[in-house]
Structures are given as structure tokens and as C-alpha cells.
Design a protein around this motif. Structure first.
Motif, PDB file in Angstrom:
ATOM      1  N   SER A 152       0.817  -1.220   0.000  1.00  0.00           N
ATOM      2  CA  SER A 152       0.000   0.000   0.000  1.00  0.00           C
ATOM      3  C   SER A 152       0.850   1.269   0.000  1.00  0.00           C
ATOM      4  CB  SER A 152      -0.933  -0.002   1.208  1.00  0.00           C
ATOM      5  OG  SER A 152      -0.175  -0.072   2.404  1.00  0.00           O
ATOM      6  N   GLY A 153       2.102   1.154   0.430  1.00  0.00           N
ATOM      7  CA  GLY A 153       3.003   2.301   0.406  1.00  0.00           C
ATOM      8  C   GLY A 153       3.782   2.408  -0.887  1.00  0.00           C
ATOM      9  N   ASP A 154       3.407   1.610  -1.901  1.00  0.00           N
ATOM     10  CA  ASP A 154       4.013   1.606  -3.223  1.00  0.00           C
ATOM     11  C   ASP A 154       5.460   1.085  -3.217  1.00  0.00           C
ATOM     12  OD1 ASP A 154       3.324   1.906  -5.914  1.00  0.00           O
ATOM     13  OD2 ASP A 154       4.470   3.765  -6.064  1.00  0.00           O
ATOM     14  N   ARG A 155       5.820   0.300  -2.192  1.00  0.00           N
ATOM     15  CA  ARG A 155       7.140  -0.348  -2.184  1.00  0.00           C
ATOM     16  C   ARG A 155       7.037  -1.660  -2.945  1.00  0.00           C
ATOM     17  NH1 ARG A 155       7.756   0.342   4.150  1.00  0.00           N
ATOM     18  NH2 ARG A 155       5.693  -0.511   3.819  1.00  0.00           N
ATOM     19  N   SER A 171       8.263  -6.702   4.697  1.00  0.00           N
ATOM     20  CA  SER A 171       7.470  -5.674   5.373  1.00  0.00           C
ATOM     21  C   SER A 171       7.500  -5.852   6.890  1.00  0.00           C
ATOM     22  CB  SER A 171       6.027  -5.701   4.869  1.00  0.00           C
ATOM     23  OG  SER A 171       5.456  -6.975   5.120  1.00  0.00           O
TER      24      SER A 171
END
Length: 129
Positions: A28-31, A66
Motif C-alpha cells: 500500500s506504500g508503493d514499495r 514488510s
């Protein structure tokens, strides 16, 4: 890998291969994360003077996930008679960040014997980076 002259034994057109399959997934954090999906391999032995005595494989993905740093590996003993194979990671494995310090891949060893009694091995280390 093409195997050539080993000692006085000639392995003509013997080949070993591995192929790594993986996805790149985003959180969701675009990682972006590498996620190993499967590893396939083949061994061709076109010489009646040699035979495979054993095959072993380690697959893995190691690095930052993560939820912190994780080493995720799985070992396989592949029957000597099996020329083609496909192996899968555990579904619980977490993806590792797309980063030069993280490793995703396999290590494959084929042990070979000649009718003369000589033995040797081929090893392949195959990683995304």
C-alpha cells in the motif's frame, strides 16, 4: 552449463539448467517486493558412460520484508532419475524488497558418476541479482 572434459571422462552435450520465476508485488506504500513463485530445472545426460547419482536443490529469498529481515529457504532432494523438475516455495513466504542487498534464487547440485568409477559434480547458483 555445458559440461566438457573432466579428468579423462568426456561428457558430450551434457547440460544442466535452472530457471527462476518470480513476481514483483507492491504494498500500500508503493514499495516493490520480489516474490519467488517457482524454480524449474533440467539435466540432459547424452553420454551412456555417465549417470546422475543425486540432485539437490535449495531455493530461497532472503532480505528485508514488510516485517523485518527474513531468511526463507527450502531444500529438496530430487530423484536421480528425474531429468525435469519444478519446485515451489512455501506459500507463507513474504516478499523481499526490490533492493540490491536482497537475494532471490536457487543453488542446484548434480552429482555424476562414470562407469570407470570417477565422480564429480556440477553446481549452479542462480539469483535474480
Amino acid at each position: 552449463i555445458l559440461i566438457g572434459l573432466v579428468g579423462s571422462e568426456m561428457c558430450i552435450r551434457d547440460r544442466a539448467y535452472t530457471t527462476i520465476y518470480y513476481d514483483i508485488v507492491k504494498d500500500s506504500g508503493d514499495r516493490s517486493y520480489y516474490k519467488l513463485t517457482k524454480v524449474t530445472g533440467k539435466y540432459y545426460c547424452n553420454n551412456s558412460a555417465t549417470k546422475i547419482t543425486s540432485q539437490t536443490l535449495r531455493i530461497g529469498q532472503t532480505g528485508w520484508t514488510s516485517n523485518g529481515y527474513r531468511e526463507q529457504t527450502k531444500d529438496f532432494d530430487i530423484p536421480a532419475s528425474q531429468k525435469n523438475w519444478t519446485k515451489y516455495p512455501d506459500s507463507s513466504w513474504a516478499g523481499v524488497l526490490v533492493d540490491a542487498t536482497n537475494r532471490v534464487g536457487c543453488y542446484y547440485v548434480v552429482n555424476i558418476a562414470a562407469k570407470t568409477g570417477k565422480t564429480w559434480y556440477v553446481e549452479i547458483s542462480n539469483n535474480i541479482r
